[in-house]
Write a protein that holds these residues in place. Sequence first.
Motif, PDB file in Angstrom:
ATOM      1  N   ASN B 167       0.831  -1.209   0.000  1.00 49.18           N
ATOM      2  CA  ASN B 167       0.000   0.000   0.000  1.00 49.18           C
ATOM      3  C   ASN B 167       0.864   1.258   0.000  1.00 49.18           C
ATOM      4  OD1 ASN B 167      -2.313  -1.481  -0.006  1.00 49.18           O
ATOM      5  ND2 ASN B 167      -2.656  -1.370   2.191  1.00 49.18           N
ATOM      6  N   ASP B 168       1.955   1.224   0.763  1.00 49.78           N
ATOM      7  CA  ASP B 168       2.859   2.380   0.805  1.00 49.78           C
ATOM      8  C   ASP B 168       3.473   2.645  -0.564  1.00 49.78           C
ATOM      9  OD1 ASP B 168       2.384   2.856   3.428  1.00 49.78           O
ATOM     10  OD2 ASP B 168       4.224   1.969   4.182  1.00 49.78           O
ATOM     11  N   ILE B 169       3.893   1.585  -1.228  1.00 49.04           N
ATOM     12  CA  ILE B 169       4.493   1.760  -2.558  1.00 49.04           C
ATOM     13  C   ILE B 169       3.469   2.352  -3.519  1.00 49.04           C
ATOM     14  CG2 ILE B 169       5.403   0.545  -4.575  1.00 49.04           C
ATOM     15  CD1 ILE B 169       6.740  -1.407  -2.618  1.00 49.04           C
ATOM     16  N   LEU B 170       2.244   1.850  -3.430  1.00 54.59           N
ATOM     17  CA  LEU B 170       1.187   2.400  -4.286  1.00 54.59           C
ATOM     18  C   LEU B 170       0.949   3.867  -3.997  1.00 54.59           C
ATOM     19  CD1 LEU B 170      -1.470  -0.410  -4.471  1.00 54.59           C
ATOM     20  CD2 LEU B 170      -0.307   0.696  -6.364  1.00 54.59           C
ATOM     21  N   ASP B 171       0.946   4.225  -2.709  1.00 55.94           N
ATOM     22  CA  ASP B 171       0.739   5.630  -2.345  1.00 55.94           C
ATOM     23  C   ASP B 171       1.850   6.494  -2.902  1.00 55.94           C
ATOM     24  OD1 ASP B 171      -1.561   5.181  -1.050  1.00 55.94           O
ATOM     25  OD2 ASP B 171      -0.726   5.217   0.963  1.00 55.94           O
ATOM     26  N   LEU B 172       3.080   6.013  -2.809  1.00 59.44           N
ATOM     27  CA  LEU B 172       4.207   6.800  -3.301  1.00 59.44           C
ATOM     28  C   LEU B 172       4.124   6.988  -4.805  1.00 59.44           C
ATOM     29  CD1 LEU B 172       7.448   5.721  -1.464  1.00 59.44           C
ATOM     30  CD2 LEU B 172       6.221   7.862  -1.342  1.00 59.44           C
ATOM     31  N   THR B 173       3.836   5.926  -5.523  1.00 62.36           N
ATOM     32  CA  THR B 173       3.790   6.062  -6.974  1.00 62.36           C
ATOM     33  C   THR B 173       2.615   6.929  -7.389  1.00 62.36           C
ATOM     34  OG1 THR B 173       2.769   3.898  -6.962  1.00 62.36           O
ATOM     35  CG2 THR B 173       5.026   4.015  -7.723  1.00 62.36           C
ATOM     36  N   SER B 174       1.453   6.720  -6.756  1.00 60.82           N
ATOM     37  CA  SER B 174       0.320   7.544  -7.186  1.00 60.82           C
ATOM     38  C   SER B 174       0.521   8.983  -6.740  1.00 60.82           C
ATOM     39  CB  SER B 174      -0.998   6.993  -6.659  1.00 60.82           C
ATOM     40  OG  SER B 174      -0.974   6.885  -5.272  1.00 60.82           O
ATOM     41  N   ASN B 175       1.145   9.171  -5.579  1.00 64.09           N
ATOM     42  CA  ASN B 175       1.357  10.535  -5.107  1.00 64.09           C
ATOM     43  C   ASN B 175       2.297  11.285  -6.028  1.00 64.09           C
ATOM     44  OD1 ASN B 175       1.246  12.804  -3.579  1.00 64.09           O
ATOM     45  ND2 ASN B 175       2.393  12.003  -1.863  1.00 64.09           N
ATOM     46  N   SER B 176       3.289  10.585  -6.554  1.00 65.74           N
ATOM     47  CA  SER B 176       4.243  11.296  -7.394  1.00 65.74           C
ATOM     48  C   SER B 176       3.572  11.771  -8.668  1.00 65.74           C
ATOM     49  CB  SER B 176       5.441  10.416  -7.711  1.00 65.74           C
ATOM     50  OG  SER B 176       5.101   9.483  -8.694  1.00 65.74           O
ATOM     51  N   PHE B 177       2.484  11.136  -9.026  1.00 73.21           N
ATOM     52  CA  PHE B 177       1.759  11.640 -10.180  1.00 73.21           C
ATOM     53  C   PHE B 177       0.466  12.313  -9.763  1.00 73.21           C
ATOM     54  CE2 PHE B 177       4.725  10.599 -13.204  1.00 73.21           C
ATOM     55  CZ  PHE B 177       5.375   9.505 -12.728  1.00 73.21           C
ATOM     56  N   GLY B 178       0.413  12.587  -8.470  1.00 71.34           N
ATOM     57  CA  GLY B 178      -0.611  13.508  -8.004  1.00 71.34           C
ATOM     58  C   GLY B 178      -2.002  12.956  -7.861  1.00 71.34           C
ATOM     59  N   GLU B 179      -2.141  11.623  -7.806  1.00 72.15           N
ATOM     60  CA  GLU B 179      -3.497  11.097  -7.724  1.00 72.15           C
ATOM     61  C   GLU B 179      -3.912  10.767  -6.300  1.00 72.15           C
ATOM     62  OE1 GLU B 179      -5.228  11.638 -10.218  1.00 72.15           O
ATOM     63  OE2 GLU B 179      -3.444  12.165 -11.340  1.00 72.15           O
ATOM     64  N   LEU B 180      -2.991  10.950  -5.356  1.00 74.93           N
ATOM     65  CA  LEU B 180      -3.349  10.625  -3.977  1.00 74.93           C
ATOM     66  C   LEU B 180      -4.249  11.724  -3.422  1.00 74.93           C
ATOM     67  CD1 LEU B 180      -0.913   9.125  -1.427  1.00 74.93           C
ATOM     68  CD2 LEU B 180      -2.779  10.571  -0.722  1.00 74.93           C
ATOM     69  N   MET B 181      -5.443  11.349  -3.019  1.00 72.43           N
ATOM     70  CA  MET B 181      -6.370  12.341  -2.501  1.00 72.43           C
ATOM     71  C   MET B 181      -6.829  11.979  -1.102  1.00 72.43           C
ATOM     72  SD  MET B 181      -8.557  13.219  -5.876  1.00 72.43           S
ATOM     73  CE  MET B 181      -9.836  14.045  -4.955  1.00 72.43           C
ATOM     74  N   LEU B 182      -7.068  12.985  -0.290  1.00 73.63           N
ATOM     75  CA  LEU B 182      -7.512  12.763   1.077  1.00 73.63           C
ATOM     76  C   LEU B 182      -9.026  12.677   1.130  1.00 73.63           C
ATOM     77  CD1 LEU B 182      -5.273  15.430   2.807  1.00 73.63           C
ATOM     78  CD2 LEU B 182      -4.871  12.971   2.717  1.00 73.63           C
ATOM     79  N   GLU B 183      -9.520  11.916   2.106  1.00 76.24           N
ATOM     80  CA  GLU B 183     -10.951  11.948   2.378  1.00 76.24           C
ATOM     81  C   GLU B 183     -11.128  12.647   3.713  1.00 76.24           C
ATOM     82  OE1 GLU B 183     -12.428   7.897   1.888  1.00 76.24           O
ATOM     83  OE2 GLU B 183     -11.361   7.832  -0.026  1.00 76.24           O
ATOM     84  N   LEU B 184     -11.221  13.960   3.651  1.00 71.81           N
ATOM     85  CA  LEU B 184     -11.226  14.778   4.866  1.00 71.81           C
ATOM     86  C   LEU B 184     -12.586  14.787   5.537  1.00 71.81           C
ATOM     87  CD1 LEU B 184      -9.165  17.743   3.466  1.00 71.81           C
ATOM     88  CD2 LEU B 184      -8.405  16.160   5.245  1.00 71.81           C
ATOM     89  N   GLU B 185     -12.580  14.753   6.857  1.00 70.18           N
ATOM     90  CA  GLU B 185     -13.809  14.905   7.622  1.00 70.18           C
ATOM     91  C   GLU B 185     -13.432  15.362   9.026  1.00 70.18           C
ATOM     92  OE1 GLU B 185     -15.181  10.915   9.384  1.00 70.18           O
ATOM     93  OE2 GLU B 185     -14.443  10.347   7.403  1.00 70.18           O
ATOM     94  N   PRO B 186     -14.332  16.047   9.706  1.00 72.34           N
ATOM     95  CA  PRO B 186     -14.025  16.417  11.083  1.00 72.34           C
ATOM     96  C   PRO B 186     -14.035  15.150  11.936  1.00 72.34           C
ATOM     97  CG  PRO B 186     -16.014  17.523  10.269  1.00 72.34           C
ATOM     98  CD  PRO B 186     -15.682  16.438   9.311  1.00 72.34           C
ATOM     99  N   ALA B 187     -12.919  14.854  12.574  1.00 80.10           N
ATOM    100  CA  ALA B 187     -12.830  13.609  13.336  1.00 80.10           C
ATOM    101  C   ALA B 187     -11.779  13.746  14.415  1.00 80.10           C
ATOM    102  CB  ALA B 187     -12.476  12.444  12.413  1.00 80.10           C
ATOM    103  N   SER B 188     -11.861  12.856  15.385  1.00 80.19           N
ATOM    104  CA  SER B 188     -10.867  12.827  16.445  1.00 80.19           C
ATOM    105  C   SER B 188      -9.705  11.947  16.012  1.00 80.19           C
ATOM    106  CB  SER B 188     -11.509  12.255  17.712  1.00 80.19           C
ATOM    107  OG  SER B 188     -10.514  11.856  18.613  1.00 80.19           O
ATOM    108  N   VAL B 189      -8.509  12.252  16.503  1.00 74.25           N
ATOM    109  CA  VAL B 189      -7.358  11.405  16.173  1.00 74.25           C
ATOM    110  C   VAL B 189      -7.317  10.161  17.061  1.00 74.25           C
ATOM    111  CG1 VAL B 189      -5.961  13.327  15.328  1.00 74.25           C
ATOM    112  CG2 VAL B 189      -5.792  12.652  17.735  1.00 74.25           C
TER     113      VAL B 189
END
Lengths: 129, 347
Positions: B167-189
């Motif tokens: 999953n990390d490798i996928l995130d890195l490769t997709s992030n380098s081409f800018g496809e990594l997107m957040l699913e933001l919501e108000p939440a507790s950590v």
Amino acid sequence: MSRVLVAEDSTAVRLLLRRRLEMEGHEVIEARDGAEAVEAAVGDESKDPDLVLMDAMMPNVDGAEALERVKEKAPELPVLVVTAMDRLEGSPAWKLADGHLTKPIDFGELFARIDLLTGGRPRPGSPSP
Amino acid sequence: MERSQYLEEVMDRQPGAMIAYTPEFEVVWRNRSAEIAAPSVRPGVNLYDALRPFTNEEKLDRLLLRGEKVMFGAAEGQPVLEWLVHHEKLSNGDEILMAWDPDITDEIVQRRATFSMAAAHELRSPLTALIGFAEILEMEPENLSPAQIEAVTIIRQNAVYLQTLVNDILDLTSNSFGELMLELEPASVVEPIEAAVRSLQESITARDQTVTMDLAAGLPEIEIDPRRVRQMVQNLVQNAHTHNPKGTRIDVSAEVRNDGIAITVADTGRGIPFDPPELAFGSFRHGGAIDFSQMTGSGIGLTVTKRLAELQRGTISVESSPDGSRFEIWLPIDRANAMTRIPPGPA
């Protein structure tokens, strides 16, 4: 319990799905690629599945096209797509699916989805609760 | 022809789009290619706001706040362009944004990344089978000897670990081409942290290590991607667990600090073998290309964690000594206004 058509080209994953679904009391029919999946879902009346579990990437006919063909003939038949990708993309056909799950599969979620999608339609002849 | 008019024409004939803007993001000038590619980005408008309709905020942050190269199409039916802030500023402090058609550049880099994405996806099916059958064995422990239970537990744990790496490798490769997107919501950590620790608890205990949690009461809900917060904490705890000896204690804590929430993962291990320790995060921020030769065993998880912190407009820092290391993720409480700019360095 439901009759589930498992369309998956990986032998190991197909067997895993069979084992886990059978442990839950479901009946399993297998398809090894998209063409077999379409045939079993809408071509062969003896199979008559309640739900299709469709791998997104398969040889011969891929998941998206198989999904489209199944929905064309049997729009009411629920199809859950299983994908190794983070999200379904690359084909407009994906919006026909009744949901998707990512690999590795969360079985708790899978069983809940199956119950939800087939719950209202018990198999004819199955004992009523 | 006057010299300035002449230079203007030279700029207008450039196939790449060029946009000059003030440090406050006010567009000052653009060439003709920019006018064609993005007509609404005209002098006087705010560059960040003008680009917003074309792409997501994550990409704009990476482009304009962090100086990374990103890809997006400037308008419906137009080709996807590569965008980059030129690292040389004009003498009055204004900056230049450039965009060009990627077909004419680094096709090789892209092909390599496509390959690693395909490879990572291919790995997910066998991992599904590995984890799934290990779980089937574990469902009936009474049929197994203690040594077999131990064996199947180790198989499952390592398959799950391999899955996080994929999953990390996928995130890195997709992030380098800018496809990594957040699913933001108000939440507790709190929940993501607890889930991260819980997922590694068994493995940590099995190695005679301990993990403690100290989460301050009343932590506010903030705008985060809970799944990504869990991934970040899990990466840090996994790192502390894997790279340290038996007996190591791992302390996870969270508290409010400097208008943000600080999540700390400290361990009593042997420290990080990098000097300065920040090198552990990897050093391929600029331009977005991935240099796998820069990565170490711990590099993938830490690099992904750093990128995820930055995407959420937060930071990550590290301190290390021979008595242990201490990682701190800081996430802003007011994400909407936390737009700290990291000046682009040499590409």
